[in-house]
Design a protein around this motif. Structure first.
Motif, PDB file in Angstrom:
ATOM      1  N   GLU A 141       0.792  -1.225  -0.025  1.00 56.64           N
ATOM      2  CA  GLU A 141      -0.069   0.054   0.004  1.00 56.64           C
ATOM      3  C   GLU A 141       0.884   1.100  -0.161  1.00 56.64           C
ATOM      4  OE1 GLU A 141      -3.390   1.911  -0.410  1.00 56.64           O
ATOM      5  OE2 GLU A 141      -3.385  -0.378  -0.095  1.00 56.64           O
ATOM      6  N   GLY A 142       0.443   2.290  -1.171  1.00 59.84           N
ATOM      7  CA  GLY A 142       1.391   3.524  -0.956  1.00 59.84           C
ATOM      8  C   GLY A 142       2.596   3.347  -1.761  1.00 59.84           C
ATOM      9  N   GLN A 143       3.114   2.051  -2.332  1.00 62.05           N
ATOM     10  CA  GLN A 143       4.328   1.945  -3.209  1.00 62.05           C
ATOM     11  C   GLN A 143       3.781   1.392  -4.252  1.00 62.05           C
ATOM     12  OE1 GLN A 143       5.896  -1.096  -0.487  1.00 62.05           O
ATOM     13  NE2 GLN A 143       7.255   0.098   0.297  1.00 62.05           N
ATOM     14  N   SER A 144       4.800   1.496  -5.139  1.00 58.64           N
ATOM     15  CA  SER A 144       4.315   1.186  -6.736  1.00 58.64           C
ATOM     16  C   SER A 144       5.710   0.161  -7.248  1.00 58.64           C
ATOM     17  CB  SER A 144       4.571   2.405  -7.451  1.00 58.64           C
ATOM     18  OG  SER A 144       5.504   3.259  -7.534  1.00 58.64           O
ATOM     19  N   LEU A 145       5.256  -0.499  -8.374  1.00 63.82           N
ATOM     20  CA  LEU A 145       6.235  -1.348  -9.070  1.00 63.82           C
ATOM     21  C   LEU A 145       6.397  -0.892 -10.478  1.00 63.82           C
ATOM     22  CD1 LEU A 145       7.853  -3.822  -9.700  1.00 63.82           C
ATOM     23  CD2 LEU A 145       5.491  -4.971  -9.924  1.00 63.82           C
ATOM     24  N   LEU A 146       7.533  -0.669 -10.916  1.00 61.12           N
ATOM     25  CA  LEU A 146       7.784  -0.562 -12.330  1.00 61.12           C
ATOM     26  C   LEU A 146       8.333  -1.521 -13.240  1.00 61.12           C
ATOM     27  CD1 LEU A 146       8.019   1.508 -15.028  1.00 61.12           C
ATOM     28  CD2 LEU A 146      10.304   1.869 -14.202  1.00 61.12           C
ATOM     29  N   VAL A 147       7.370  -2.098 -14.155  1.00 61.98           N
ATOM     30  CA  VAL A 147       7.677  -3.280 -15.005  1.00 61.98           C
ATOM     31  C   VAL A 147       8.171  -3.035 -16.285  1.00 61.98           C
ATOM     32  CG1 VAL A 147       6.954  -5.589 -16.061  1.00 61.98           C
ATOM     33  CG2 VAL A 147       5.807  -4.587 -13.617  1.00 61.98           C
ATOM     34  N   ILE A 148       9.604  -3.080 -16.544  1.00 61.28           N
ATOM     35  CA  ILE A 148      10.055  -2.813 -17.790  1.00 61.28           C
ATOM     36  C   ILE A 148       9.877  -4.013 -18.998  1.00 61.28           C
ATOM     37  CG2 ILE A 148      11.940  -1.909 -19.108  1.00 61.28           C
ATOM     38  CD1 ILE A 148      12.954  -0.500 -16.592  1.00 61.28           C
ATOM     39  N   GLY A 149       9.132  -3.851 -19.666  1.00 61.69           N
ATOM     40  CA  GLY A 149       8.812  -4.758 -20.701  1.00 61.69           C
ATOM     41  C   GLY A 149       7.413  -5.531 -20.381  1.00 61.69           C
TER      42      GLY A 149
ATOM     43  N   THR B 132      -0.839  -8.125  -4.152  1.00 67.29           N
ATOM     44  CA  THR B 132      -0.266  -7.136  -3.387  1.00 67.29           C
ATOM     45  C   THR B 132      -1.101  -5.859  -3.563  1.00 67.29           C
ATOM     46  OG1 THR B 132       1.117  -6.069  -4.785  1.00 67.29           O
ATOM     47  CG2 THR B 132       1.894  -8.391  -4.042  1.00 67.29           C
ATOM     48  N   ASN B 133      -0.797  -4.660  -2.789  1.00 69.97           N
ATOM     49  CA  ASN B 133      -1.441  -3.560  -2.814  1.00 69.97           C
ATOM     50  C   ASN B 133      -0.725  -2.612  -3.831  1.00 69.97           C
ATOM     51  OD1 ASN B 133      -4.080  -4.131  -1.844  1.00 69.97           O
ATOM     52  ND2 ASN B 133      -2.873  -4.197   0.358  1.00 69.97           N
ATOM     53  N   LEU B 134       0.352  -2.831  -4.476  1.00 69.68           N
ATOM     54  CA  LEU B 134       1.236  -2.131  -5.258  1.00 69.68           C
ATOM     55  C   LEU B 134       0.729  -1.311  -6.396  1.00 69.68           C
ATOM     56  CD1 LEU B 134       4.405  -4.427  -5.700  1.00 69.68           C
ATOM     57  CD2 LEU B 134       4.207  -2.362  -4.100  1.00 69.68           C
ATOM     58  N   LYS B 135       0.739  -0.326  -6.536  1.00 66.10           N
ATOM     59  CA  LYS B 135       0.496   0.494  -8.021  1.00 66.10           C
ATOM     60  C   LYS B 135       1.352  -0.100  -8.987  1.00 66.10           C
ATOM     61  CE  LYS B 135      -1.077   4.432  -7.433  1.00 66.10           C
ATOM     62  NZ  LYS B 135      -2.592   4.203  -7.858  1.00 66.10           N
ATOM     63  N   VAL B 136       0.945  -0.496 -10.134  1.00 67.43           N
ATOM     64  CA  VAL B 136       1.860  -1.301 -11.269  1.00 67.43           C
ATOM     65  C   VAL B 136       1.748  -0.035 -12.541  1.00 67.43           C
ATOM     66  CG1 VAL B 136       2.116  -3.192 -12.601  1.00 67.43           C
ATOM     67  CG2 VAL B 136       1.385  -3.521 -10.382  1.00 67.43           C
TER      68      VAL B 136
END
Length: 336
Positions: free
Chosen positions: A147-155, A172-176
């Motif tokens: 929660e409140g964190q994000s994940l960057l997916v390259i590709g 999870t509660n990640l922003k993607v």
């Protein structure tokens, strides 16, 4: 038994590349099951090994995804019986799944999703294992966290990215944030669940900052050396970068001011080194199977051949080499 293998490493169109071979049926170890292979997929690792690694002996058999039926069990097998329907990604140190029958350690084998056929199921194991391990072993996330964190997916539109986005959004509660550079890949990653899409052909750091985000986690699935300065620029301090590709050179000193963690994810590590937690791959595959059957995960297959031949497998390798595959390619197995 029939198999499709290679006798010399090099380009896919070269002499000694993919050809039909008649080889001995595998001999089982005590913990092995013998599987009649009814579905396979093609992954970047197949292309890399065929091009760069000379076969041991007179031939090599590639293929690191399979779905099929157990036809024989080793003396110490406890988890499977003849007739069970399974799926798995195999072991890079052993012959692969482009064969009628394949021997695999039961501890890295899961139960095939009941709602998918064998060919569709074969598109899931390698990418699911990679994505799951990245989230929960490499990043050390706990389900429900983020929660409140994000994940960057390259590709994001590739095989691993397609399932990684789904797992991150489901568990999870990640922003993607996913990268994509074509209209069709942008549409695809949004279907997978990405909250934001940015173009990896542009200035990644500027685009992420325009979103008002600083990802805690970056999954660098492709061209990590090309994007390295931008990744270090855009990631949050004390963030974590995980890579799966093979960068020629990375200046890790750039990561020191932000105290970043840098890790590789390699889904074959557990089977290569017979780690104490090798059964984690069996367990996560069973979870993925359950999630597919429950409708909380969707198949990532976009290309499906009607038969497995030297010609169709060669074309699948060429498609992988083009770098334009969305999701996963699958083919029937030689036991179909």
């Amino acid at each position: 038994m029939k198999s499709i293998g290679y006798t010399q490493n090099g380009p896919v169109d070269s002499e000694g590349a993919l050809s039909l071979l008649d080889v001995d049926k595998p001999t089982l170890g005590a913990r092995d099951v013998l599987v009649a292979v009814k579905g396979i997929s093609v992954n970047p690792v197949d292309v890399k090994l065929r091009a760069a690694r000379a076969p041991e002996g007179d031939h090599g058999i590639l293929g690191y995804d399979a779905a099929g039926t157990v036809v024989e069990t080793g003396s110490d097998v406890t988890g499977f019986a003849v007739g069970d329907e399974v799926f798995y990604a195999g072991d890079v140190t052993r012959d692969g799944t482009n064969a009628e029958f394949h021997a695999v350690d039961e501890r890295i084998v899961g139960k095939k999703p009941a709602s998918l056929d064998f060919v569709e199921s074969a598109g899931l194991p390698l990418t699911s294992i990679t994505a799951w391990e990245m989230l929960f072993d490499t990043f050390r996330l706990v389900e429900g966290q983020g929660e409140g964190q994000s994940l960057l997916v390259i590709g994001g539109a590739g095989g691993v990215g397609s399932i990684l986005i789904q797992l991150a959004k489901t568990l999870t509660n990640l922003k993607v944030i996913a990268t994509a550079s074509r209209p069709e890949t942008e549409d695809w990653v949004r279907k997978m669940g990405a909250d934001h899409v940015v173009d990896h052909r542009g200035d990644l750091a500027a685009q992420i900052k325009d979103l008002g985000l600083a990802p805690t986690y970056v999954a660098a699935l492709t061209a990590s050396d090309q994007h390295w300065p931008s990744i270090v620029d855009l990631i949050a301090p004390r963030g974590h970068i995980a890579l799966i590709d093979d960068p020629a050179n990375l200046d890790i000193s750039l990561a020191k001011p932000k105290a970043l963690t840098i890790s590789w994810e390699f889904m074959f590590t557990r089977s290569m080194f017979d780690t104490d937690d090798i059964t984690a791959q069996r367990d996560l595959l069973n979870r993925v199977s359950q999630m597919i059957d429950a409708g909380t995960l969707r198949s990532t297959v976009t290309e499906r051949a009607e038969a497995l031949t030297v010609g169709t497998l060669t074309e699948a390798h060429k498609r992988q080499e083009s770098g334009r595959v969305i999701g996963k390619q699958v083919l029937p197995g030689l036991s179909s």
